[in-house]
Design an enzyme around this catalytic site. Structure first.
Site, short mmCIF file in Angstrom:
data_model
loop_
_atom_site.label_atom_id
_atom_site.label_comp_id
_atom_site.label_asym_id
_atom_site.label_seq_id
_atom_site.Cartn_x
_atom_site.Cartn_y
_atom_site.Cartn_z
N ASN A 100 41.23 58.96 27.08
CA ASN A 100 40.09 59.28 26.19
C ASN A 100 40.41 59.72 24.67
O ASN A 100 40.98 60.70 24.63
CB ASN A 100 39.17 60.40 26.90
CG ASN A 100 38.15 60.69 25.83
OD1 ASN A 100 37.58 60.18 25.11
ND2 ASN A 100 37.25 61.90 26.39
N LYS A 142 38.85 60.14 22.17
CA LYS A 142 38.09 61.04 21.45
C LYS A 142 37.83 60.39 20.18
O LYS A 142 37.90 59.38 19.86
CB LYS A 142 38.23 62.56 21.55
CG LYS A 142 38.68 62.96 22.91
CD LYS A 142 38.57 64.55 22.98
CE LYS A 142 38.97 64.87 24.59
NZ LYS A 142 38.86 66.28 24.81
N HIS A 163 30.46 63.50 29.52
CA HIS A 163 31.72 64.17 29.31
C HIS A 163 31.17 65.72 28.97
O HIS A 163 30.20 65.67 28.27
CB HIS A 163 32.58 63.51 28.05
CG HIS A 163 33.84 64.11 27.78
ND1 HIS A 163 34.04 65.18 27.30
CD2 HIS A 163 35.05 63.89 28.39
CE1 HIS A 163 35.55 65.77 27.29
NE2 HIS A 163 36.21 64.74 27.75
N GLU A 172 32.14 67.54 26.45
CA GLU A 172 31.73 67.65 25.08
C GLU A 172 30.43 67.11 24.81
O GLU A 172 29.72 67.66 23.84
CB GLU A 172 32.85 66.99 24.18
CG GLU A 172 34.20 67.87 24.31
CD GLU A 172 35.50 66.97 24.32
OE1 GLU A 172 35.59 65.88 23.83
OE2 GLU A 172 36.59 67.43 24.42
N GLU A 191 36.43 67.27 35.73
CA GLU A 191 37.04 67.88 34.67
C GLU A 191 36.60 69.31 34.45
O GLU A 191 35.76 69.63 33.63
CB GLU A 191 36.97 67.05 33.16
CG GLU A 191 37.25 65.56 33.33
CD GLU A 191 37.60 65.14 31.86
OE1 GLU A 191 38.46 64.74 31.57
OE2 GLU A 191 36.53 65.15 31.16
N GLY A 237 41.81 70.17 26.68
CA GLY A 237 42.29 70.59 25.62
C GLY A 237 42.75 71.91 25.35
O GLY A 237 43.08 72.39 23.92
N SER A 257 44.04 68.70 30.40
CA SER A 257 45.45 69.08 29.82
C SER A 257 46.54 68.47 30.78
O SER A 257 47.47 68.94 31.19
CB SER A 257 45.65 70.50 30.08
OG SER A 257 44.83 71.14 28.86
C1 PEP Z 1 39.13 64.86 28.15
O1 PEP Z 1 38.82 64.89 26.99
O2 PEP Z 1 38.60 64.08 28.91
C2 PEP Z 1 40.56 65.61 28.36
C3 PEP Z 1 40.85 65.64 29.84
O3 PEP Z 1 41.37 66.14 27.43
P1 PEP Z 1 42.56 66.90 27.58
O4 PEP Z 1 43.70 66.12 28.35
O5 PEP Z 1 43.05 66.96 26.16
O6 PEP Z 1 42.50 68.08 28.13
#
Ligand code: PEP
Length: 254
Positions: free
Chosen positions: A9, A11, A96, A98, A168, A174, A214
């Protein structure tokens, strides 16, 4: 045996054509013809066509990061699943954290999108997961249940079998904090158990549940080695070909 699916992803990053194609080419060079894992790139909308041209003829698939649940019309700034298909997308990330947080997307709206994605031939990657506050209050399973019941409402068993769920934990996205493999496994097992209750064992055994938060090369092996973790949705570490390749290298599948 479920095949691992590792999706990047990107973003709101790597949107410039040269950056997006450079990143895609770096993964393509190593894993473009690999059948060992399913690989998906989800670049910004503006880079979809360029990335699609790069991966054409490879085993790598393309996905959108979001969509609006209408075919077209007066919805300024939104994107139709038909346009995503036209750009070569097979997948679309929906719900997601976000989008849930910054754009106040509800379970109902996300469910509408999931259904509309299916109607238009896109495979949804439905994101679910609790915030840090919810985890600390002991509400992880309740939140996962709410997101799953809401997101899957009205779907057929065949649809659920074919889609991707991404667990997630919001506090791990992040932040560099990762759920321990055991904690992640326990939530994945809970989610799969709930799907068995809502549908049946065969749906629960078939649906792929990715972990996200992460994920990096050095934690991929332990996370992806868990019995109910079927891949990763990767943010930050998907922005460099070497780090994304490193996750695939350590996935245990190649
Ligand atoms: C994500 O945005 O779906 C995500 C898992 O980000 P990160 O790997 O940076 O934590």
């Amino acid at each position: 045996m479920r095949k691992l699916i590792i999706a990047g992803n990107w973003k709101m990053n790597a949107g410039a054509a040269s950056e997006a194609t450079g990143l895609a080419k770096g993964v393509l060079a190593k894993y473009g013809q690999s059948d060992a894992v399913d690989i998906v790139f989800c670049p910004p909308f503006t880079a979809l066509r360029e990335v699609s041209a790069v991966i054409q003829g490879s085993k790598i698939a393309l996905g959108g990061q979001n969509m609006y649940p209408k075919a077209g019309g007066a919805f300024t700034g939104e994107i139709s699943p038909l346009f995503l298909k036209d750009c070569g997308c097979a997948y679309v990330i929906l719900g997601h954290s976000e989008r849930r947080t910054y754009f106040k997307e509800s379970n109902e709206f996300i469910n509408e999108k999931v259904k509309f994605a299916f109607e238009n031939g896109l495979i949804p990657i439905l994101c679910i997961g609790e915030t840090e506050q919810e985890r600390e209050a002991g509400k992880t399973e309740a939140v996962v249940e709410d997101h799953l019941r809401g997101g899957l409402a009205g779907l057929t068993p065949e649809q659920v079998k074919s889609m991707i769920i991404a667990y997630e934990p919001v506090w791990a996205i992040g932040t560099g904090k990762t759920a321990t493999p055991e904690d992640a496994q326990s939530v994945h097992a809970f989610a799969r158990g709930l799907i068995a209750k809502l549908y049946d064992d065969s749906v629960a055994r078939t649906v792929r549940i990715q972990y996200g938060g992460s994920v990096k090369a050095d934690n991929a092996k332990e996370l992806l080695g868990q019995p109910d973790i079927d891949g990763a949705l990767v943010g930050g570490a998907a922005l460099k070909a070497d780090s994304f390749n490193g996750i695939i290298d350590n996935s245990g599948a190649v």
